[in-house]
Design a protein around this motif. Structure first.
Motif, PDB file in Angstrom:
ATOM      1  N   PRO A 219       0.834  -1.211   0.000  1.00 16.56           N
ATOM      2  CA  PRO A 219       0.000   0.000   0.000  1.00 16.56           C
ATOM      3  C   PRO A 219       0.868   1.260   0.000  1.00 16.56           C
ATOM      4  CG  PRO A 219      -0.619  -1.490   1.783  1.00 16.56           C
ATOM      5  CD  PRO A 219       0.636  -2.035   1.206  1.00 16.56           C
ATOM      6  N   ILE A 220       1.907   1.280   0.841  1.00 10.63           N
ATOM      7  CA  ILE A 220       2.948   2.296   0.723  1.00 10.63           C
ATOM      8  C   ILE A 220       4.282   1.548   0.711  1.00 10.63           C
ATOM      9  CG2 ILE A 220       1.589   4.110   1.849  1.00 10.63           C
ATOM     10  CD1 ILE A 220       3.084   3.920   4.290  1.00 10.63           C
ATOM     11  N   GLN A 221       5.175   1.978  -0.171  1.00  9.60           N
ATOM     12  CA  GLN A 221       6.464   1.274  -0.246  1.00  9.60           C
ATOM     13  C   GLN A 221       7.323   1.707   0.931  1.00  9.60           C
ATOM     14  OE1 GLN A 221       8.195   2.081  -4.121  1.00  9.60           O
ATOM     15  NE2 GLN A 221       7.269   0.233  -4.964  1.00  9.60           N
ATOM     16  N   ILE A 222       7.659   0.751   1.788  1.00 10.37           N
ATOM     17  CA  ILE A 222       8.394   1.150   2.998  1.00 10.37           C
ATOM     18  C   ILE A 222       9.893   0.964   2.825  1.00 10.37           C
ATOM     19  CG2 ILE A 222       8.674   0.739   5.461  1.00 10.37           C
ATOM     20  CD1 ILE A 222       5.713   0.361   5.644  1.00 10.37           C
ATOM     21  N   GLU A 223      10.319  -0.294   2.534  1.00 10.22           N
ATOM     22  CA  GLU A 223      11.776  -0.481   2.342  1.00 10.22           C
ATOM     23  C   GLU A 223      12.271   0.417   1.211  1.00 10.22           C
ATOM     24  OE1 GLU A 223      13.457  -2.333   4.486  1.00 10.22           O
ATOM     25  OE2 GLU A 223      11.576  -2.946   5.414  1.00 10.22           O
ATOM     26  N   GLY A 224      11.430   0.668   0.233  1.00  7.75           N
ATOM     27  CA  GLY A 224      11.794   1.513  -0.915  1.00  7.75           C
ATOM     28  C   GLY A 224      11.900   2.992  -0.574  1.00  7.75           C
ATOM     29  N   GLY A 225      11.704   3.364   0.698  1.00 12.21           N
ATOM     30  CA  GLY A 225      11.903   4.762   1.091  1.00 12.21           C
ATOM     31  C   GLY A 225      10.671   5.433   1.679  1.00 12.21           C
ATOM     32  N   VAL A 226       9.674   4.667   2.090  1.00 13.39           N
ATOM     33  CA  VAL A 226       8.395   5.208   2.592  1.00 13.39           C
ATOM     34  C   VAL A 226       7.761   6.120   1.521  1.00 13.39           C
ATOM     35  CG1 VAL A 226       7.152   6.290   4.514  1.00 13.39           C
ATOM     36  CG2 VAL A 226       9.279   5.068   4.970  1.00 13.39           C
ATOM     37  N   VAL A 227       7.310   5.499   0.465  1.00 13.35           N
ATOM     38  CA  VAL A 227       6.682   6.249  -0.624  1.00 13.35           C
ATOM     39  C   VAL A 227       5.159   6.148  -0.461  1.00 13.35           C
ATOM     40  CG1 VAL A 227       6.513   6.530  -3.127  1.00 13.35           C
ATOM     41  CG2 VAL A 227       8.613   5.588  -2.108  1.00 13.35           C
ATOM     42  N   VAL A 228       4.551   7.298  -0.158  1.00  9.46           N
ATOM     43  CA  VAL A 228       3.094   7.333   0.036  1.00  9.46           C
ATOM     44  C   VAL A 228       2.465   7.695  -1.314  1.00  9.46           C
ATOM     45  CG1 VAL A 228       1.200   8.447   1.298  1.00  9.46           C
ATOM     46  CG2 VAL A 228       3.405   8.052   2.432  1.00  9.46           C
ATOM     47  N   PRO A 229       1.535   6.885  -1.801  1.00  9.79           N
ATOM     48  CA  PRO A 229       0.995   7.166  -3.137  1.00  9.79           C
ATOM     49  C   PRO A 229       0.117   8.410  -3.182  1.00  9.79           C
ATOM     50  CG  PRO A 229      -0.113   5.290  -2.152  1.00  9.79           C
ATOM     51  CD  PRO A 229       0.973   5.675  -1.206  1.00  9.79           C
TER      52      PRO A 229
ATOM     53  N   PRO B  99      17.689  21.540   6.797  1.00  3.92           N
ATOM     54  CA  PRO B  99      18.766  21.054   5.931  1.00  3.92           C
ATOM     55  C   PRO B  99      19.704  20.176   6.761  1.00  3.92           C
ATOM     56  CG  PRO B  99      18.706  23.459   6.025  1.00  3.92           C
ATOM     57  CD  PRO B  99      17.736  22.961   7.038  1.00  3.92           C
ATOM     58  N   PRO B 100      20.332  19.159   6.247  1.00  2.73           N
ATOM     59  CA  PRO B 100      20.387  18.734   4.854  1.00  2.73           C
ATOM     60  C   PRO B 100      19.283  17.764   4.426  1.00  2.73           C
ATOM     61  CG  PRO B 100      21.860  17.376   6.130  1.00  2.73           C
ATOM     62  CD  PRO B 100      21.153  18.271   7.112  1.00  2.73           C
ATOM     63  N   ILE B 101      18.129  17.770   5.118  1.00  2.00           N
ATOM     64  CA  ILE B 101      17.049  16.890   4.672  1.00  2.00           C
ATOM     65  C   ILE B 101      16.546  17.422   3.331  1.00  2.00           C
ATOM     66  CG2 ILE B 101      14.701  16.100   5.167  1.00  2.00           C
ATOM     67  CD1 ILE B 101      15.370  16.225   8.133  1.00  2.00           C
ATOM     68  N   VAL B 102      16.448  16.546   2.342  1.00  2.00           N
ATOM     69  CA  VAL B 102      15.994  17.002   1.023  1.00  2.00           C
ATOM     70  C   VAL B 102      14.579  16.508   0.712  1.00  2.00           C
ATOM     71  CG1 VAL B 102      18.266  17.300  -0.037  1.00  2.00           C
ATOM     72  CG2 VAL B 102      17.185  15.042  -0.106  1.00  2.00           C
TER      73      VAL B 102
ATOM     74  N   THR C  41      14.855  12.066   3.908  1.00  3.49           N
ATOM     75  CA  THR C  41      15.834  11.717   2.882  1.00  3.49           C
ATOM     76  C   THR C  41      16.949  12.753   2.850  1.00  3.49           C
ATOM     77  OG1 THR C  41      14.111  10.636   1.637  1.00  3.49           O
ATOM     78  CG2 THR C  41      16.076  11.222   0.391  1.00  3.49           C
ATOM     79  N   PHE C  42      18.181  12.247   2.660  1.00  2.00           N
ATOM     80  CA  PHE C  42      19.374  13.094   2.671  1.00  2.00           C
ATOM     81  C   PHE C  42      20.022  13.084   1.279  1.00  2.00           C
ATOM     82  CE2 PHE C  42      18.367  11.957   6.922  1.00  2.00           C
ATOM     83  CZ  PHE C  42      18.628  13.106   7.637  1.00  2.00           C
ATOM     84  N   PRO C  43      20.942  14.039   1.013  1.00  2.00           N
ATOM     85  CA  PRO C  43      21.520  14.121  -0.332  1.00  2.00           C
ATOM     86  C   PRO C  43      22.242  12.831  -0.741  1.00  2.00           C
ATOM     87  CG  PRO C  43      22.089  16.062   0.935  1.00  2.00           C
ATOM     88  CD  PRO C  43      21.404  15.114   1.881  1.00  2.00           C
ATOM     89  N   ASN C  44      22.814  12.100   0.208  1.00  2.00           N
ATOM     90  CA  ASN C  44      23.440  10.824  -0.157  1.00  2.00           C
ATOM     91  C   ASN C  44      23.465   9.897   1.066  1.00  2.00           C
ATOM     92  OD1 ASN C  44      25.808  11.401   1.417  1.00  2.00           O
ATOM     93  ND2 ASN C  44      26.457  12.781  -0.228  1.00  2.00           N
TER      94      ASN C  44
ATOM     95  N   PRO D 111      17.733   2.634   8.499  1.00  2.00           N
ATOM     96  CA  PRO D 111      17.762   3.196   7.143  1.00  2.00           C
ATOM     97  C   PRO D 111      16.620   2.660   6.281  1.00  2.00           C
ATOM     98  CG  PRO D 111      19.605   1.663   7.518  1.00  2.00           C
ATOM     99  CD  PRO D 111      18.706   1.563   8.694  1.00  2.00           C
ATOM    100  N   CYS D 112      16.353   3.335   5.179  1.00  2.00           N
ATOM    101  CA  CYS D 112      15.486   2.778   4.131  1.00  2.00           C
ATOM    102  C   CYS D 112      15.746   3.526   2.830  1.00  2.00           C
ATOM    103  CB  CYS D 112      14.005   2.827   4.496  1.00  2.00           C
ATOM    104  SG  CYS D 112      13.311   4.456   4.611  1.00  2.00           S
ATOM    105  N   GLY D 113      15.267   2.963   1.716  1.00  2.00           N
ATOM    106  CA  GLY D 113      15.483   3.599   0.414  1.00  2.00           C
ATOM    107  C   GLY D 113      16.968   3.718   0.118  1.00  2.00           C
ATOM    108  N   GLU D 114      17.335   4.705  -0.702  1.00  2.00           N
ATOM    109  CA  GLU D 114      18.741   4.902  -1.083  1.00  2.00           C
ATOM    110  C   GLU D 114      19.503   5.648   0.006  1.00  2.00           C
ATOM    111  OE1 GLU D 114      20.312   4.008  -3.939  1.00  2.00           O
ATOM    112  OE2 GLU D 114      18.485   2.915  -4.478  1.00  2.00           O
ATOM    113  N   SER D 115      18.873   6.699   0.544  1.00  2.00           N
ATOM    114  CA  SER D 115      19.601   7.575   1.473  1.00  2.00           C
ATOM    115  C   SER D 115      18.629   8.210   2.473  1.00  2.00           C
ATOM    116  CB  SER D 115      20.318   8.679   0.673  1.00  2.00           C
ATOM    117  OG  SER D 115      19.378   9.387  -0.111  1.00  2.00           O
ATOM    118  N   SER D 116      17.788   7.347   3.053  1.00  2.00           N
ATOM    119  CA  SER D 116      16.783   7.860   3.994  1.00  2.00           C
ATOM    120  C   SER D 116      16.917   7.202   5.364  1.00  2.00           C
ATOM    121  CB  SER D 116      15.367   7.588   3.473  1.00  2.00           C
ATOM    122  OG  SER D 116      15.186   8.125   2.200  1.00  2.00           O
ATOM    123  N   ILE D 117      16.396   7.907   6.362  1.00  2.00           N
ATOM    124  CA  ILE D 117      16.289   7.348   7.717  1.00  2.00           C
ATOM    125  C   ILE D 117      14.806   7.148   7.994  1.00  2.00           C
ATOM    126  CG2 ILE D 117      16.603   7.815  10.179  1.00  2.00           C
ATOM    127  CD1 ILE D 117      19.036   9.466   9.483  1.00  2.00           C
ATOM    128  N   ARG D 118      14.493   5.989   8.553  1.00  2.00           N
ATOM    129  CA  ARG D 118      13.092   5.659   8.805  1.00  2.00           C
ATOM    130  C   ARG D 118      12.774   5.814  10.290  1.00  2.00           C
ATOM    131  NH1 ARG D 118      11.150  -0.348   7.567  1.00  2.00           N
ATOM    132  NH2 ARG D 118      13.197  -0.322   6.625  1.00  2.00           N
TER     133      ARG D 118
END
Ligand SMILES: Cc1ncc(COP(=O)(O)O)c(C=O)c1O
Length: 393
Positions: A187-197, A314-317, A329-332, A352-359
Motif C-alpha cells: 500500500p505504501i512502499q516502505i523499504e523503498g523509502g516510505v513512498v506514500v501514493p 537542511p540537509p534533509i531534502v 531523505t538526505f543528499p546521499n 535506514p530505508c530507500g537509497e539515502s533515507s532514515i526511517r
C-alpha cells in the motif's frame, strides 16, 4: 561469529539484553529509545500482556499443527482477522511463518484462480525467499547472483503515471491483460523509502485490475495492524484487494503470517506448513489485536513526527510518511548514515530505508512526551550534521 554474512549490524557495539515497553536495554544496562519497533513488528512495544498470553498457551499446550488439527486459538484468530479486515464473511485465512511466505502463498493462490504472469513495482519489497524474490526490486543485493525469471515491473509507484504505463506500455506492447494473473503491491512502499501514493492512486489501480480481471494482492506485511492509522492500510485508500498478506506486527513479535482472501477455494493439502499458525503465536496475536482495538490511536504520533519533519531542516531534502511510519531523505547515503549514527549516540534507535533515507517507525504505544524529546534531538542532530556537511555539497 557464525551468523550468515548476509546479516548486518545497524547499531555498532549495542548488544540487546532485554526490553521494557518501548525501551531496549543493552547488556551494560544502558536504555535506548525504540523508534524502529523491530522494523514494524513490535507495534505494542514489549508488552507483558502479549507475553503472558503466549506463556499461558505454552503451559496449556505448546504445539498443535494447525493445518491438520482443530484448535481454538487459530480458528478464533482466523475469524477475528476476517472481521477486522471487513473481508466477506466466507473469506479464508491461510497461516504461515513469515511475510515472504505469506506473499508466496498469495501468488500461489492467484495462480490457482487465474493462470498467467505477474506484475509488481520497481522499488517494491515483498521478501527474500526464492519464490518471492523476483517481486522485490528495492535493492540489487537481494537477488544478486541468482538467475531469476523476473515479472513485468511497473515504474513510478504511487504516481498516476504508473497507471498510464500499465495501460499504454504493458497492455499494448508487452502482453495482453488476459495473460496477466495478478498485480502485487505494498500500500505504501516502505523499504523503498516510505513512498506514500498520490490520492486516488490505489482506487485507479484497483479499477484497472478489476476491469481486466487481474487479481490485486496487497502486501500489508509492514503496514498492517494500525501502522498507518486504520487497522490496515488498504482501508485508508478506500479499496478492497482480492488477497491481502499480513505478518510482522500480527503477533507483536511471535512468528506468524496470514494470507486472506475470499478466493481461497483450493482443496485439502494444497497449502499448509508445520509451524504456520502456531498456537502460541495465535494466542499472542489474539491478545495483540484485543489491545490494538481497545487502546491504540496513533493520531498523536502522526502529528508529532509530521510537525517536526515539516520544519524543513537542511540537509534533509525530502520527507514522506503517514500514520506512524515516516522517512527523511538526505543528499546521499553517507550523510544519512552519519546522521543516523549520531542519533544512535544519543541512545535513540532509527533505521535506514530507500537509497539515502532514515526511517522513523516507533512502537504505536510510545509515550508522546518521549517522542517529542526524541524528535527535538533528531532535528538538532540533523542541523548540526547539516552545518558541517552542507558546504561540501
Ligand atoms: C512489505 C513487506 N513484505 C514482506 C516482507 C518480508 O517479511 P519477512 O521478513 O517476514 O519474510 C517485508 C519485510 O520487511 C515487508 O516489509
Amino acid at each position: 561469529m557464525n551468523c550468515s554474512p548476509s546479516y548486518c549490524n545497524l547499531f555498532p557495539g549495542f548488544e540487546i539484553s532485554h526490553a521494557k515497553g518501548h525501551k531496549l536495554i543493552s547488556i551494560d544496562g544502558e536504555e535506548y529509545l525504540d523508534l524502529f519497533a523491530n522494523f514494524g513488528v513490535t507495534n505494542l512495544g514489549h508488552d507483558t500482556r502479549v507475553a503472558q498470553a503466549a506463556k499461558d498457551q505454552i503451559d496449556k499446550c505448546m504445539m498443535i499443527m494447525t493445518s491438520d488439527l482443530i484448535n481454538r486459538p487459530a480458528y478464533q484468530l482466523a475469524e477475528k482477522l476476517v472481521e477486522i479486515t471487513k473481508f466477506p464473511p466466507h473469506s479464508k485465512v491461510c497461516f504461515g511463518n513469515s511475510g515472504a511466505e505469506a506473499n508466496e502463498i498469495a501468488i500461489k493462490l492467484a495462480h490457482w484462480n487465474i493462470k498467467g504472469i505477474g506484475l509488481s513495482f520497481i522499488n517494491a519489497f515483498h521478501g527474500r525467499t526464492l519464490g518471492i524474490l523476483k517481486h522485490s526490486a528495492s535493492k540489487k543485493i537481494h537477488s544478486q547472483g541468482f538467475q531469476i525469471e523476473r515479472p513485468i515491473y511497473i515504474p513510478h509507484f504511487g504516481d498516476l503515471f504508473a497507471i498510464d504505463y500499465i495501460e499504454d506500455v504493458i497492455f499494448k506492447k508487452l502482453c495482453d491483460p488476459s495473460e496477466i494473473s495478478y498485480l502485487i503491491t505494498e500500500p505504501i512502499q516502505i523499504e523503498g523509502g516510505v513512498v506514500v501514493p498520490e490520492k486516488d492512486f490505489h482506487k485507479k489501480l484497483a479499477k484497472l485490475c478489476k476491469e481486466n480481471e487481474i487479481l490485486l494482492i496487497f502486501d500489508e506485511v509492514q503496514t498492517g495492524f494500525k501502522r498507518t492509522g486504520k487497522f490496515f492500510a488498504f482501508q485508508e485508500f478506500g479499496i478492497r484487494p482480492d488477497i491481502i498478506t499480513l505478518g510482522k506486527a500480527i503477533a507483536n513479535g511471535f512468528p506468524l503470517s496470514a494470507t486472506i482472501s475470499p478466493l481461497m477455494t483450493w482443496g485439502i493439502g494444497a497449502q499448509g506448513s508445520t509451524f504456520g499458525g502456531s498456537v502460541v503465536s495465535c494466542a499472542a496475536s489474539l491478545k495483540t489485536i484485543e489491545i490494538l482495538e481497545k487502546e491504540v490511536d496513533i493520531s498523536a504520533i502522526e502529528r508529532i513526527i509530521g510537525n517536526y519533519l515539516r520544519q524543513d531542516t537542511p540537509p534533509i531534502v525530502g520527507i514522506s510518511g503517514m500514520g506512524a511510519i515516516w522517512s527523511m531523505t538526505f543528499p546521499n547515503q553517507e550523510i544519512a548514515e552519519e546522521v543516523r549514527l549520531e542519533i544512535f549516540k544519543k541512545k535513540i534507535l532509527t533505521i535506514p530505508c530507500g537509497e539515502s533515507s532514515i526511517r522513523i517507525e516507533p512502537p504505536l504505544t510510545i509515550d508522546p512526551e518521549e517522542l517529542i524529546m526524541a524528535m527535538e534531538t533528531i532535528c538538532k542532530i540533523t542541523k548540526e550534521v547539516g552545518n558541517r556537511v552542507i558546504k561540501y555539497l
